[in-house]
Enzyme design. Sequence first.
Site, short mmCIF file in Angstrom:
data_model
loop_
_atom_site.label_atom_id
_atom_site.label_comp_id
_atom_site.label_asym_id
_atom_site.label_seq_id
_atom_site.Cartn_x
_atom_site.Cartn_y
_atom_site.Cartn_z
N CYS A 131 6.13 -5.81 -15.31
CA CYS A 131 6.27 -4.40 -15.90
C CYS A 131 7.06 -4.25 -17.06
O CYS A 131 8.20 -4.47 -17.21
CB CYS A 131 6.87 -3.38 -14.60
N CYS A 134 9.36 -1.89 -16.39
CA CYS A 134 11.12 -1.80 -15.61
C CYS A 134 12.14 -3.16 -16.26
O CYS A 134 13.33 -3.07 -16.48
CB CYS A 134 10.38 -2.31 -14.75
N ASP A 135 11.58 -3.74 -16.74
CA ASP A 135 11.89 -5.36 -17.22
C ASP A 135 12.05 -5.48 -18.45
O ASP A 135 12.99 -6.31 -19.28
CB ASP A 135 11.52 -6.52 -16.79
P1 FAD Z 1 4.26 0.46 -2.94
O1 FAD Z 1 5.51 -0.13 -2.90
O2 FAD Z 1 3.16 -1.30 -3.63
O3 FAD Z 1 3.86 -0.13 -1.50
C1 FAD Z 1 2.24 -0.05 -0.69
C2 FAD Z 1 3.07 -0.05 1.03
O4 FAD Z 1 1.52 -0.13 1.66
C3 FAD Z 1 3.37 -0.62 1.17
O5 FAD Z 1 4.41 -0.98 2.46
C4 FAD Z 1 2.52 -2.12 1.67
O6 FAD Z 1 3.29 -3.18 2.53
C5 FAD Z 1 1.69 -0.70 2.36
N1 FAD Z 1 -0.06 -0.94 2.64
C6 FAD Z 1 -0.61 -1.64 1.33
N2 FAD Z 1 -1.88 -1.80 2.23
C7 FAD Z 1 -1.77 -1.35 3.79
C8 FAD Z 1 -2.65 -1.71 5.07
N3 FAD Z 1 -3.74 -1.51 4.81
N4 FAD Z 1 -2.20 -0.88 6.35
C9 FAD Z 1 -1.05 -0.32 6.06
N5 FAD Z 1 -0.06 -0.99 5.16
C10 FAD Z 1 -0.76 -1.09 3.74
N6 FAD Z 1 9.06 0.45 -10.25
C11 FAD Z 1 10.28 1.27 -11.82
O7 FAD Z 1 10.71 2.52 -11.75
N7 FAD Z 1 11.19 0.42 -11.46
C12 FAD Z 1 11.59 -1.08 -11.62
O8 FAD Z 1 12.70 -1.50 -12.03
C13 FAD Z 1 10.48 -1.50 -10.81
N8 FAD Z 1 10.11 -3.23 -10.94
C14 FAD Z 1 8.82 -3.69 -10.53
C15 FAD Z 1 9.14 -5.22 -10.56
C16 FAD Z 1 8.30 -5.55 -10.29
C17 FAD Z 1 8.33 -7.02 -9.59
C18 FAD Z 1 6.89 -5.09 -8.95
C19 FAD Z 1 6.33 -5.41 -8.63
C20 FAD Z 1 6.96 -3.72 -9.45
C21 FAD Z 1 7.39 -2.95 -9.62
N9 FAD Z 1 7.96 -1.91 -10.38
C22 FAD Z 1 9.38 -0.64 -10.76
C23 FAD Z 1 6.51 -0.83 -9.34
C24 FAD Z 1 7.35 0.08 -7.94
O9 FAD Z 1 7.32 -0.90 -7.72
C25 FAD Z 1 5.74 0.48 -7.87
O10 FAD Z 1 5.41 1.42 -8.84
C26 FAD Z 1 5.96 1.51 -6.64
O11 FAD Z 1 6.52 0.52 -5.73
C27 FAD Z 1 5.07 1.40 -5.93
O12 FAD Z 1 4.64 2.55 -5.31
P2 FAD Z 1 3.34 2.73 -3.55
O13 FAD Z 1 4.41 3.68 -2.36
O14 FAD Z 1 2.86 3.14 -4.28
O15 FAD Z 1 3.17 1.86 -3.41
#
Ligand code: FAD
Length: 307
Positions: A131, A134-135
């Site tokens: 990202c 982010c980084d």
């Molecule tokens: P997610 O965080 O992906 O959560 C999805 C959830 O759904 C999880 O609980 C998962 O277990 C669950 N799930 C998935 N499929 C199913 C299913 N079929 N049944 C039940 N549960 C399910 N963003 C920033 O703003 N700043 C940062 O510094 C940053 N650094 C990052 C670093 C890394 C290495 C990564 C990978 C991402 C980073 N991001 C950062 C991006 C950020 O993490 C995401 O934008 C954010 O987490 C998205 O949130 P979300 O709730 O949409 O999904």
Amino acid sequence: PFDVLIVGGGPAGAAAAVYAARKGIRTGLVAERFGGQVMDTMGIENLISVPETEGPKLVAALENHVGHYDVDVMKLQRAEKLSVANDLVTIQLASGASLSSKTVIIATGARWRQMNVPGEAEYRNKGVAYCPHCDGPLFKGKRVAVIGGGNSGVEAAIDLAGIVSHVTLIEFDGQLRADAVLQRKLRSLSNVRVIVSAQTTEVKGDGQRVTGLVYKDRGTNDLRTIDLEGIFVQIGLLPNSDWLKGALELTNRGEIVVDAKGATSLPGVFAAGDVTTTPYKQIVIAMGEGSKAALSAFDHLIRMAVP
Ligand code: FAD
């Protein structure tokens, strides 16, 4: 049945749970892994009002906040199917159980496509990043590579060129696939080198941090090494929406199509965060979208026919 059932326990799902529960309605949350992608993150420096935190610390804070409310949290549960009948949405779980709710908020997030080469997993968060928003600032003044010459790769390279000392953009194909306007911008930058027909084969490191990468020149099959400190992998973000195919409208990339209120193509079903068409996949955005989806679900509930 629940009034609101949230599928996903990342920032979007957690925010939706807090907003829904604060309306005093029956709220449930199912998640395979509470915390989602944040669990895999080390330093977080762009969650506004929190200058610095770490992934697991933020996940603990999310869980604590959700725990302040009457939310039925069901962890380690995978949703496998969604169906609608008689104004009730049913979510079938991998365990065989099923849950029904008047409204559902899907917040199942996404995952970055990996190169699957030696060293990539070992040096994740130690030079291998996904990202740039982010980084990127962590590599100020250093040399980095961006893997992938589509729009996101070229955007990342342009973005990073303003922060780091040098960017090498590596594309597998014989040419970049990004929009022409982005390619023109990229080629105007003096600290960017573009290498096409190149397949990354290895991430090199010294045991602590990334020190370089190896790629195969696909024209000659020669292996070449580039010395650098960071590698941004930009070969695709895969939404966790396979289980929804056929149930509601997805784009050809698998993102759930949502409107400005977070409504999907199915009445009573809302979605938020990285799994949706909402642009810019970030924690603060996922939190905002999750909150919005919960308010939209509440709005839907108060308009439903009184049974
Ligand atoms: P997610 O965080 O992906 O959560 C999805 C959830 O759904 C999880 O609980 C998962 O277990 C669950 N799930 C998935 N499929 C199913 C299913 N079929 N049944 C039940 N549960 C399910 N963003 C920033 O703003 N700043 C940062 O510094 C940053 N650094 C990052 C670093 C890394 C290495 C990564 C990978 C991402 C980073 N991001 C950062 C991006 C950020 O993490 C995401 O934008 C954010 O987490 C998205 O949130 P979300 O709730 O949409 O999904």
